[in-house]
Design an enzyme around this catalytic site. Structure first.
Site, PDB file in Angstrom:
ATOM      1  N   GLU A   1       0.831  -1.217   0.000  1.00 50.20           N
ATOM      2  CA  GLU A   1       0.000   0.000   0.000  1.00 50.20           C
ATOM      3  C   GLU A   1       0.857   1.256   0.000  1.00 50.20           C
ATOM      4  O   GLU A   1       0.533   2.241  -0.671  1.00 50.20           O
ATOM      5  CB  GLU A   1      -0.943  -0.022   1.220  1.00 50.20           C
ATOM      6  CG  GLU A   1      -1.978  -1.134   1.082  1.00 50.20           C
ATOM      7  CD  GLU A   1      -2.845  -1.276   2.317  1.00 50.20           C
ATOM      8  OE1 GLU A   1      -2.289  -1.556   3.402  1.00 50.20           O
ATOM      9  OE2 GLU A   1      -4.061  -1.106   2.206  1.00 50.20           O
TER      10      GLU A   1
ATOM     11  N   GLU B   1      -3.702  -9.754   3.539  1.00 49.55           N
ATOM     12  CA  GLU B   1      -4.584  -9.421   4.658  1.00 49.55           C
ATOM     13  C   GLU B   1      -5.724 -10.430   4.824  1.00 49.55           C
ATOM     14  O   GLU B   1      -6.085 -10.794   5.942  1.00 49.55           O
ATOM     15  CB  GLU B   1      -5.177  -8.010   4.482  1.00 49.55           C
ATOM     16  CG  GLU B   1      -4.181  -6.886   4.765  1.00 49.55           C
ATOM     17  CD  GLU B   1      -3.365  -6.477   3.552  1.00 49.55           C
ATOM     18  OE1 GLU B   1      -3.329  -7.239   2.567  1.00 49.55           O
ATOM     19  OE2 GLU B   1      -2.757  -5.390   3.589  1.00 49.55           O
TER      20      GLU B   1
HETATM   21  C1  3H9 Z   1      -1.374  -5.384   6.908  1.00 42.55           C
HETATM   22  O1  3H9 Z   1      -0.426  -5.136   6.241  1.00 42.55           O
HETATM   23  C2  3H9 Z   1      -2.500  -4.441   7.136  1.00 42.55           C
HETATM   24  C3  3H9 Z   1      -2.472  -3.267   6.223  1.00 42.55           C
HETATM   25  O2  3H9 Z   1      -3.243  -3.486   5.076  1.00 42.55           O
HETATM   26  C4  3H9 Z   1      -3.115  -2.069   6.844  1.00 42.55           C
HETATM   27  C5  3H9 Z   1      -2.566  -1.470   7.979  1.00 42.55           C
HETATM   28  C6  3H9 Z   1      -3.313  -0.221   8.372  1.00 42.55           C
HETATM   29  N1  3H9 Z   1       3.901  -8.521  11.681  1.00 42.55           N
HETATM   30  O3  3H9 Z   1       7.383 -15.988   8.450  1.00 42.55           O
HETATM   31  P1  3H9 Z   1       8.749 -15.851   9.016  1.00 42.55           P
HETATM   32  C7  3H9 Z   1       7.477 -12.177  12.083  1.00 42.55           C
HETATM   33  S1  3H9 Z   1      -1.552  -6.876   7.695  1.00 42.55           S
HETATM   34  C8  3H9 Z   1       4.583  -8.933  12.760  1.00 42.55           C
HETATM   35  O4  3H9 Z   1       9.250 -16.938   9.898  1.00 42.55           O
HETATM   36  P2  3H9 Z   1       9.874 -15.938   6.372  1.00 42.55           P
HETATM   37  C9  3H9 Z   1       7.148 -13.644  12.279  1.00 42.55           C
HETATM   38  O5  3H9 Z   1       6.207 -13.829  13.289  1.00 42.55           O
HETATM   39  C10 3H9 Z   1      -0.028  -7.693   7.424  1.00 42.55           C
HETATM   40  N2  3H9 Z   1       5.489  -9.937  12.715  1.00 42.55           N
HETATM   41  O6  3H9 Z   1       9.857 -15.545   7.904  1.00 42.55           O
HETATM   42  C11 3H9 Z   1       8.516 -14.192  12.624  1.00 42.55           C
HETATM   43  O7  3H9 Z   1       8.761 -13.891  13.981  1.00 42.55           O
HETATM   44  P3  3H9 Z   1       9.577 -14.893  14.919  1.00 42.55           P
HETATM   45  C12 3H9 Z   1       0.063  -8.238   6.075  1.00 42.55           C
HETATM   46  C13 3H9 Z   1       5.700 -10.515  11.543  1.00 42.55           C
HETATM   47  O8  3H9 Z   1      11.109 -15.394   5.836  1.00 42.55           O
HETATM   48  C14 3H9 Z   1       9.464 -13.364  11.784  1.00 42.55           C
HETATM   49  O9  3H9 Z   1       8.735 -12.186  11.445  1.00 42.55           O
HETATM   50  N3  3H9 Z   1       1.307  -8.958   5.991  1.00 42.55           N
HETATM   51  C15 3H9 Z   1       5.018 -10.130  10.384  1.00 42.55           C
HETATM   52  O10 3H9 Z   1       9.562 -17.384   6.206  1.00 42.55           O
HETATM   53  C16 3H9 Z   1       9.906 -14.032  10.508  1.00 42.55           C
HETATM   54  O11 3H9 Z   1       8.760 -14.466   9.809  1.00 42.55           O
HETATM   55  C17 3H9 Z   1       1.372 -10.283   6.229  1.00 42.55           C
HETATM   56  O12 3H9 Z   1       0.393 -10.908   6.534  1.00 42.55           O
HETATM   57  C18 3H9 Z   1       4.096  -9.077  10.477  1.00 42.55           C
HETATM   58  N4  3H9 Z   1       3.419  -8.627   9.411  1.00 42.55           N
HETATM   59  O13 3H9 Z   1       8.616 -15.184   5.738  1.00 42.55           O
HETATM   60  C19 3H9 Z   1       2.740 -10.877   6.056  1.00 42.55           C
HETATM   61  N5  3H9 Z   1       5.433 -10.908   9.355  1.00 42.55           N
HETATM   62  O14 3H9 Z   1      10.904 -15.022  14.277  1.00 42.55           O
HETATM   63  C20 3H9 Z   1       2.947 -12.022   6.961  1.00 42.55           C
HETATM   64  C21 3H9 Z   1       6.354 -11.741   9.862  1.00 42.55           C
HETATM   65  O15 3H9 Z   1       9.543 -14.239  16.246  1.00 42.55           O
HETATM   66  N6  3H9 Z   1       4.290 -12.508   6.911  1.00 42.55           N
HETATM   67  N7  3H9 Z   1       6.516 -11.516  11.181  1.00 42.55           N
HETATM   68  O16 3H9 Z   1       8.773 -16.185  14.866  1.00 42.55           O
HETATM   69  C22 3H9 Z   1       4.733 -13.405   6.013  1.00 42.55           C
HETATM   70  O17 3H9 Z   1       4.018 -13.809   5.122  1.00 42.55           O
HETATM   71  C23 3H9 Z   1       6.121 -13.934   6.197  1.00 42.55           C
HETATM   72  O18 3H9 Z   1       6.519 -13.673   7.515  1.00 42.55           O
HETATM   73  C24 3H9 Z   1       7.173 -13.327   5.237  1.00 42.55           C
HETATM   74  C25 3H9 Z   1       8.595 -13.802   5.685  1.00 42.55           C
HETATM   75  C26 3H9 Z   1       6.906 -13.794   3.828  1.00 42.55           C
HETATM   76  C27 3H9 Z   1       7.169 -11.842   5.330  1.00 42.55           C
END
Ligand code: 3H9
Length: 677
Positions: A105, A125
């Site tokens: 975004e 999301e």
């Molecule tokens: C959003 O964006 C809302 C907006 O539209 C509006 C706002 C107003 N937040 O998965 P991994 C942590 S909603 C906090 O093992 P990878 C995860 O818990 C969001 N923490 O690594 C982990 O922590 P730990 C939309 C997060 O390399 C560490 O990072 N975005 C978030 O296999 C490593 O993660 C998503 O839904 C987060 N957003 O994959 C994205 N993301 O080491 C969700 C990750 O303590 N994330 N963490 O266990 C993913 O899909 C994967 O984490 C990503 C990396 C592909 C980024």
């Protein structure tokens, strides 16, 4: 990372705004505050363009999900996006890694979007039960059209940069990003109209109606994809500011919804499951050469998964014919991936080049790890490991894929049991995500860590399990099925039970699923358990009777249902229903009607209770792990978070009362977990 996660540097007439908020540069409150300051700082500078980039392995991967349980705190991301878009100095997003959610975004608010060619984009999301909340549903349709925006937003999937370039979402892909973006900024093309001010072509209300029906069917009860579609529809009908306001309101509503809480729970639970206490500090050993013993459906699936992760695989079979058949099975799996567009022909050929098979155990001598997937028989498995242990080095890892047999019995007498463990894959193993990593008291932390590392190399979801009959998943499945059988005996019919569980959100009910997978394995288990079953426990023999009549499921054209030739559609079978009614009469049971809610409530209560016993006994390290097993191995609806989260969200008191009534209905049959009382 410095104290401030957002830094601004002005150099040679350009402003470099860098976000550095490990691990994934999520837009936490501190990042949003830093960005809001940066917008003002660069506006007051003499920079002629702003380059927005991120430190570490990725661009912004979205809003900070760990903040979502708290009230939304200022400054809010939509305001920051609007300010970036309205800035008198053009912002350029320089992207790498994953550009997700709020990160996407922010990029949509910039004047230009440039990326490394291997960057991936998505609006995930909906996967956590919300919709984009910072203008994504309003800007993306304006930039890429309603259809493309819908595909991206409502699927929650990730898309390669090349697709984004094709869709006009990204302006250019560049290899040497830092240098190339700086060059681009020094000689900017004419500024495009801000995305929020562009028109949207309405595809017609029929298009939206058809899409809605398609999403509803696929989502099986999950609301967010349809909610996101509605927001996209606002983009097609309302001015930007109104659409964005509605989007924001819906985003905030959904953030506190039960579904979003459940989906966020699933997100963190699966990450936690992959890092159990038992392997903390232990170093995984590299695994490159794998031997799979048994090239049947399961073995071939495991081999396929290992090849896909870059390992070389040798399949051991009883004879050369078996070896050839195993190779054919693996090739069929790989061809399937090519046909589905999941794998290029080139990669498929490289995988097949790493595959071999034979019947000589000496081929195992250099392997790092062997997985046994032979017939579910203790002696056959013991013999397999005797031969493997003789052929392999004394520290090579030995894994059994048994579903039910105690690994301690299987590995009894094996030299160096510290290198032995269970790797319980789910069929088809090249597709199903779950792997239960079963530890014996003797298994070393290093062996377990290697199992976890291998699972993540295979892109699977690992969960640690101790030893019990069926481990975590199948033990819970047995309890669930047992309660389903009690309900048949008490008055329900298979199609009613199946419909009730589908309405709850399961992909299939227990009886249609048994027909699909075959009734014989569970039958063999029940026979095996007969000797130790408490004679006072209620035991419903309807399933056994079907098996005795060779009604073993779809493959024998009949099971709990009947099937017309060439069709997989379950049809109610009066013979089965008569058998069930007769069984109740024989047992002196007065059959009663159950509502769909009563059926699903009772089946889930039995499942939750078994999960709680599993936690109480220390077989699973936590209730979260139990949830992850059911989500990834058994199709429990993710938007309910898993059985344990579901029970907690309903209140353990309510679940305890329900389980007590289930137990009262079938006396001496259920032990109620202390965690439920
Ligand atoms: C959003 O964006 C809302 C907006 O539209 C509006 C706002 C107003 N937040 O998965 P991994 C942590 S909603 C906090 O093992 P990878 C995860 O818990 C969001 N923490 O690594 C982990 O922590 P730990 C939309 C997060 O390399 C560490 O990072 N975005 C978030 O296999 C490593 O993660 C998503 O839904 C987060 N957003 O994959 C994205 N993301 O080491 C969700 C990750 O303590 N994330 N963490 O266990 C993913 O899909 C994967 O984490 C990503 C990396 C592909 C980024």
């Amino acid at each position: 990372m410095s104290g401030n996660p957002v830094t601004v540097e002005i150099r040679d007439g350009l402003a470099f705004v860098t976000i550095d908020n490990p691990p994934v540069n999520a837009t936490s409150q501190a990042v949003r505050a830093g960005l809001a300051d940066a917008v003002q700082q660069v506006a007051a500078s003499d920079a002629k363009a702003v380059i927005l980039r991120c430190a570490g392995k990725t661009f912004v991967a979205g809003g900070d999900i760990s903040e979502f349980d708290k009230p939304a705190a200022e400054p809010h991301l939509p305001d920051i996006c609007n300010a970036i878009e309205a800035s008198p100095i053009p912002w350029i997003a320089a992207m790498h890694g994953t550009v997700l959610g709020g990160g996407f975004e922010i990029a949509l608010s910039c004047a230009f979007r440039l990326a490394l060619p291997d960057t991936r984009f998505g609006m995930p999301e909906v996967n956590i039960g919300i919709i984009p909340g910072a203008g994504g549903t309003q800007r993306l349709p304006r930039l890429a059209g309603v259809e493309t925006a819908t595909n991206i937003i409502c699927s929650g999937g990730m898309f390669p940069a090349a697709k984004m370039l094709e869709a006009g979402i990204v302006d250019a892909l560049m290899n040497n990003l830092e240098e190339a973006v700086t060059g681009f900024a020094a000689d900017l093309p004419p500024l495009p109209a801000p995305v929020s001010q562009r028109p949207v072509e309405h595809p017609g209300s029929e298009w939206f109606a058809a899409k809605r029906a398609e999403l509803e069917k696929k989502a099986r009860g999950q609301l967010s994809p349809v909610q996101a579609l509605e927001a996209i529809q606002w983009a097609a009908t309302l001015p930007f500011s109104e659409g964005q306001q509605r989007e924001r309101e819906r985003f905030l509503d959904l953030r506190t919804s039960d579904q979003s809480k459940a989906l966020r729970h699933a997100f963190f639970a699966e990450r936690q499951a992959a890092k159990p206490e038992l392997i903390k500090g232990a170093e995984a050993r590299p695994v490159e050469r794998i031997v799979v013993v048994g090239g049947g459906l399961m073995g071939a699936g495991i081999a396929t998964a290992c090849l896909g992760a870059g390992c070389s695989v040798h399949i051991l079979e009883q004879n050369e014919e078996g070896a050839e058949a195993a190779i054919t099975r693996v090739k069929t799996n790989i061809d399937g991936a090519v046909k589905r567009g999941k794998l290029s022909a080139e990669k498929a050929a490289a995988q097949i080049a790493r595959l071999s098979a034979g019947s000589d155990y000496s081929a195992a001598q250099d392997a790092d790890l062997a997985v046994e997937a032979v017939f579910e028989d203790l002696q056959v498995k013991k013999d397999t490991f005797t031969r493997l242990a003789a052929a392999m080095s004394e520290d090579a890892i030995l894994a059994t894929n048994t579903s039910y047999i105690d690994p301690e019995l299987i590995f009894e007498g094996t030299a160096n049991p510290a290198r032995c463990l269970g790797l319980h894959f789910f069929s088809p193993a090249h597709i199903m995500k779950l792997v239960e990593i079963v530890h014996m008291p003797e298994t070393s932390a290093e062996t377990l860590a290697t199992g976890f590392a291998l699972a993540s190399q295979l892109r699977k979801i690992p969960v640690l399990s101790g030893i019990c009959d069926g481990f975590i998943g199948n033990r819970m499945l047995a309890a669930y099925r047992r309660q389903a059988d009690y309900m048949l005996a008490d008055g329900a019919l298979p199609h009613e039970v199946d419909a009730a569980m589908r309405a709850f959100g399961m992909p299939m009910g227990p009886y249609e699923l048994q027909d699909l997978t075959g009734l014989q394995i569970a039958w063999a288990n029940r026979k095996r358990q007969a000797a130790t079953r408490d004679p006072k426990e209620r035991y419903v023999t309807i399933a056994d009777r079907l098996c005795e009549m060779d009604r073993l499921g779809q493959r024998s054209s009949k099971g709990w249902y009947r099937y017309e030739e060439g069709s997989k559609k379950p049809l109610r079978d009066p013979d089965v229903e008569e058998l069930i009614v007769r069984y109740s009469a024989e047992q002196g049971i007065e059959r009663q009607a159950f509502s769909a809610q009563e059926i699903s409530g009772r089946l889930i209560a039995a499942m939750v209770n078994e999960g709680a016993l599993i936690v109480e006994e220390g077989i699973a390290a936590s209730a979260n792990d139990v949830d992850v097993v059911k989500l990834y191995g058994y199709g429990f609806p993710r938007w309910r978070g898993g059985p344990m989260h579901y029970a907690e969200s309903r209140g353990t008191g309510e679940m305890a009362a329900l389980m007590q009534s289930v137990a009262n209905q079938s006396p001496n049959s259920w032990k109620i977990s202390k965690l439920l009382s």
